[in-house]
Design a protein around this motif. Structure first.
Motif, PDB file in Angstrom:
ATOM      1  N   ASN A 119       0.788  -1.231   0.000  1.00 36.86           N
ATOM      2  CA  ASN A 119       0.000   0.000   0.000  1.00 36.86           C
ATOM      3  C   ASN A 119       0.825   1.289   0.000  1.00 36.86           C
ATOM      4  OD1 ASN A 119       0.870   0.563   2.591  1.00 36.86           O
ATOM      5  ND2 ASN A 119      -1.022  -0.009   3.598  1.00 36.86           N
ATOM      6  N   TYR A 120       2.170   1.204   0.149  1.00 34.04           N
ATOM      7  CA  TYR A 120       2.902   2.444   0.400  1.00 34.04           C
ATOM      8  C   TYR A 120       2.846   3.420  -0.780  1.00 34.04           C
ATOM      9  CZ  TYR A 120       7.106   1.343  -2.353  1.00 34.04           C
ATOM     10  OH  TYR A 120       7.961   1.082  -3.372  1.00 34.04           O
ATOM     11  N   LYS A 122       1.063   9.350  -1.489  1.00 31.90           N
ATOM     12  CA  LYS A 122       0.794  10.005  -2.760  1.00 31.90           C
ATOM     13  C   LYS A 122       0.126  11.317  -2.428  1.00 31.90           C
ATOM     14  CE  LYS A 122      -0.578   8.418  -7.257  1.00 31.90           C
ATOM     15  NZ  LYS A 122      -1.217   7.391  -8.017  1.00 31.90           N
ATOM     16  N   HIS A 123       0.537  12.358  -3.110  1.00 38.07           N
ATOM     17  CA  HIS A 123      -0.043  13.660  -2.817  1.00 38.07           C
ATOM     18  C   HIS A 123      -1.527  13.641  -3.159  1.00 38.07           C
ATOM     19  CE1 HIS A 123      -0.808  17.909  -2.812  1.00 38.07           C
ATOM     20  NE2 HIS A 123       0.379  18.106  -2.265  1.00 38.07           N
ATOM     21  N   GLY A 124      -2.367  14.001  -2.182  1.00 42.65           N
ATOM     22  CA  GLY A 124      -3.811  14.068  -2.426  1.00 42.65           C
ATOM     23  C   GLY A 124      -4.129  15.352  -3.161  1.00 42.65           C
ATOM     24  N   ALA A 125      -3.691  15.448  -4.403  1.00 44.19           N
ATOM     25  CA  ALA A 125      -3.795  16.705  -5.167  1.00 44.19           C
ATOM     26  C   ALA A 125      -5.230  17.220  -5.129  1.00 44.19           C
ATOM     27  CB  ALA A 125      -3.341  16.491  -6.593  1.00 44.19           C
ATOM     28  N   GLY A 126      -5.361  18.515  -5.033  1.00 44.53           N
ATOM     29  CA  GLY A 126      -6.697  19.080  -4.976  1.00 44.53           C
ATOM     30  C   GLY A 126      -7.110  19.305  -3.539  1.00 44.53           C
ATOM     31  N   PRO A 186       0.880  17.098  10.288  1.00 42.96           N
ATOM     32  CA  PRO A 186       1.325  16.301   9.141  1.00 42.96           C
ATOM     33  C   PRO A 186       0.503  15.021   9.051  1.00 42.96           C
ATOM     34  CG  PRO A 186       2.798  15.981  10.996  1.00 42.96           C
ATOM     35  CD  PRO A 186       1.789  17.003  11.440  1.00 42.96           C
ATOM     36  N   HIS A 187       0.598  14.339   7.934  1.00 44.68           N
ATOM     37  CA  HIS A 187       0.033  12.995   7.835  1.00 44.68           C
ATOM     38  C   HIS A 187       0.981  12.054   8.568  1.00 44.68           C
ATOM     39  CE1 HIS A 187      -2.828  14.019   4.534  1.00 44.68           C
ATOM     40  NE2 HIS A 187      -1.971  15.016   4.412  1.00 44.68           N
ATOM     41  N   LEU A 188       0.420  11.043   9.210  1.00 45.39           N
ATOM     42  CA  LEU A 188       1.266  10.146  10.003  1.00 45.39           C
ATOM     43  C   LEU A 188       1.167   8.723   9.485  1.00 45.39           C
ATOM     44  CD1 LEU A 188       0.353  11.418  13.583  1.00 45.39           C
ATOM     45  CD2 LEU A 188       2.269  12.122  12.157  1.00 45.39           C
ATOM     46  N   ALA A 189       2.283   8.017   9.574  1.00 45.54           N
ATOM     47  CA  ALA A 189       2.282   6.616   9.169  1.00 45.54           C
ATOM     48  C   ALA A 189       3.304   5.856   9.991  1.00 45.54           C
ATOM     49  CB  ALA A 189       2.593   6.488   7.681  1.00 45.54           C
ATOM     50  N   MET A 190       3.150   4.558   9.976  1.00 43.24           N
ATOM     51  CA  MET A 190       4.044   3.697  10.739  1.00 43.24           C
ATOM     52  C   MET A 190       4.495   2.558   9.831  1.00 43.24           C
ATOM     53  SD  MET A 190       3.000   2.826  14.526  1.00 43.24           S
ATOM     54  CE  MET A 190       4.062   2.072  15.681  1.00 43.24           C
ATOM     55  N   GLU A 199       9.471  -5.453  11.306  1.00 45.70           N
ATOM     56  CA  GLU A 199       9.256  -6.850  11.663  1.00 45.70           C
ATOM     57  C   GLU A 199       8.273  -7.496  10.684  1.00 45.70           C
ATOM     58  OE1 GLU A 199      11.182  -7.532  14.119  1.00 45.70           O
ATOM     59  OE2 GLU A 199      10.640  -9.535  14.798  1.00 45.70           O
ATOM     60  N   THR A 200       7.224  -6.758  10.327  1.00 43.76           N
ATOM     61  CA  THR A 200       6.228  -7.313   9.406  1.00 43.76           C
ATOM     62  C   THR A 200       6.533  -6.940   7.952  1.00 43.76           C
ATOM     63  OG1 THR A 200       4.823  -5.418   9.873  1.00 43.76           O
ATOM     64  CG2 THR A 200       4.354  -7.409  11.099  1.00 43.76           C
ATOM     65  N   ASP A 201       7.284  -5.846   7.736  1.00 42.26           N
ATOM     66  CA  ASP A 201       7.600  -5.428   6.368  1.00 42.26           C
ATOM     67  C   ASP A 201       9.092  -5.203   6.148  1.00 42.26           C
ATOM     68  OD1 ASP A 201       5.210  -4.864   4.445  1.00 42.26           O
ATOM     69  OD2 ASP A 201       4.526  -4.413   6.471  1.00 42.26           O
ATOM     70  N   PRO A 202       9.895  -6.274   6.340  1.00 40.27           N
ATOM     71  CA  PRO A 202      11.352  -6.093   6.243  1.00 40.27           C
ATOM     72  C   PRO A 202      11.806  -5.666   4.847  1.00 40.27           C
ATOM     73  CG  PRO A 202      10.792  -8.415   6.348  1.00 40.27           C
ATOM     74  CD  PRO A 202       9.536  -7.667   6.606  1.00 40.27           C
ATOM     75  N   ILE A 203      11.048  -6.065   3.815  1.00 39.22           N
ATOM     76  CA  ILE A 203      11.480  -5.743   2.446  1.00 39.22           C
ATOM     77  C   ILE A 203      11.422  -4.233   2.219  1.00 39.22           C
ATOM     78  CG2 ILE A 203      11.088  -6.187  -0.012  1.00 39.22           C
ATOM     79  CD1 ILE A 203      11.799  -8.696   1.628  1.00 39.22           C
ATOM     80  N   LEU A 204      10.350  -3.603   2.702  1.00 41.37           N
ATOM     81  CA  LEU A 204      10.212  -2.165   2.517  1.00 41.37           C
ATOM     82  C   LEU A 204      11.297  -1.431   3.311  1.00 41.37           C
ATOM     83  CD1 LEU A 204       8.624  -0.023   1.092  1.00 41.37           C
ATOM     84  CD2 LEU A 204       6.937  -0.049   2.933  1.00 41.37           C
TER      85      LEU A 204
END
Ligand SMILES: *[C@@H]1O[C@H](CO)[C@@H](O)[C@H](O)[C@H]1NC(C)=O
Ligand SMILES: *[C@@H]1O[C@H](CO)[C@@H](O)[C@H](O)[C@H]1NC(C)=O
Ligand SMILES: *[C@@H]1O[C@H](CO)[C@@H](O)[C@H](O)[C@H]1NC(C)=O
Ligand SMILES: *[C@@H]1O[C@H](CO)[C@@H](O)[C@H](O)[C@H]1NC(C)=O
Length: 249
Positions: free
Chosen positions: A75-76, A81-85, A129-133, A137-142
């Motif tokens: 999903n990243y 992604k900029h929520g343009a508009g 700001p927008h926040l994310a985590m 451990e669950t997403d080592p590839i990213l």
């Protein structure tokens, strides 16, 4: 011989490229830690003096509004992604990179708690700001694709796409958190007191938006390569290399 030197070069490239970035980040944090530690004192002082709006006073609604997205490999791209508009201009993001027993040696809990508490402080901002985590451990590839080691807060300024759909440069800054001393006002100060402006943006190979890997859609394959190379024990690697080079001679 060619093939074996190419095989040798790949993990070397990965670690050679990865380590300077991590060192650089630590260097930045070294510079930043003085300002951050004074920020912590002044942040706690100003929380008391209400110059940073008190989240309790400014209402629980704002706290509930601020959603922390959970980033995954799937999903990243959609989320970052900029929520343009909706929001013209630059969109500000803060991402907590955390980990668990294997990716953070079990030392990320303090930083994660501090982050979770800082969300309430940040929510009281006039333009949060927008926040994310991102959990390594669950997403080592990213995490490997971005060369991130937890616990780190990544600050991103996402530009609005231009009318021709091209995207101007994205500004990315990393704050490596001290596992043993980090506090929530320290994390909140990155946004509230614009501490991010004191840190040099990252502009290297592993840049998640504008680096050569990202531009060529190779971040994720590189993330897999680094991740699986890091899983190969060094003795197995040495045996494979000597076997290969003996065969080629
Ligand atoms: C992590 O390690 C600690 C101590 O070794 C253990 O108590 C805990 O259950 C582990 N957590 C996970 C998610 O494996
Ligand atoms: C922090 O909050 C997230 C939800 O946003 C939760 O999944 C996580 O367990 C919390 N971490 C700690 C250490 O409380
Ligand atoms: C974290 O802070 C402690 C106490 O100030 C310090 O001794 C330690 O070296 C710091 N760790 C890192 C990784 O900077
Ligand atoms: C990367 O992928 C996107 C969408 O999947 C595509 O539009 C773009 O052309 C690709 N870029 C390169 C350099 O292959």
């Amino acid at each position: 011989m060619r093939a074996s030197s190419a095989i040798l070069a790949l993990p070397a490239l990965a670690s050679a490229q990865q380590i300077p970035f991590l060192d650089q980040v630590k260097g930045w944090f070294g510079q930043a830690s003085e300002t951050v530690s004074s920020a912590v004192t002044s942040a706690s002082a100003s929380v008391a003096s209400m110059s940073i709006p008190n989240p309790v006073a400014s209402g629980a609604a704002a706290v509930a509004d601020l959603k922390v997205e959970r980033l995954t490999l799937d999903n990243y791209r959609r989320i970052l992604k900029h929520g343009a508009g909706a929001t013209p201009g630059i969109e500000e993001w803060m991402i907590m990179v955390t980990g668990g027993n294997t990716t953070c040696f079990g030392f990320c809990e303090r930083a994660e708690i501090a982050w979770n508490q800082s969300v309430a402080l940040i929510a009281a901002s006039r333009s949060p700001p927008h926040l994310a985590m991102l959990d390594c451990e669950t997403d080592p590839i990213l995490c490997s694709a971005w060369a991130m080691s937890p616990p780190t807060v990544v600050h991103i300024e996402l530009p609005q796409p231009l009318p021709d759909q091209s995207t101007p440069a994205t500004t990315v800054r990393s704050f490596a958190l001290n596992r043993t001393t980090v506090t929530s006002p320290e994390i909140a100060a990155i946004h509230l007191q614009e501490k991010y402006k004191e840190v040099q943006p990252y502009e290297g190979f592993w840049h998640p938006f504008d680096g050569p890997l990202a531009k060529n859609n190779l971040s994720v394959p590189a993330g897999y390569a680094v991740h699986y190379f890091s899983k190969i024990p060094s003795w197995a690697f040495m045996i494979a290399v000597s076997f290969l080079s003996r065969n080629m001679m």
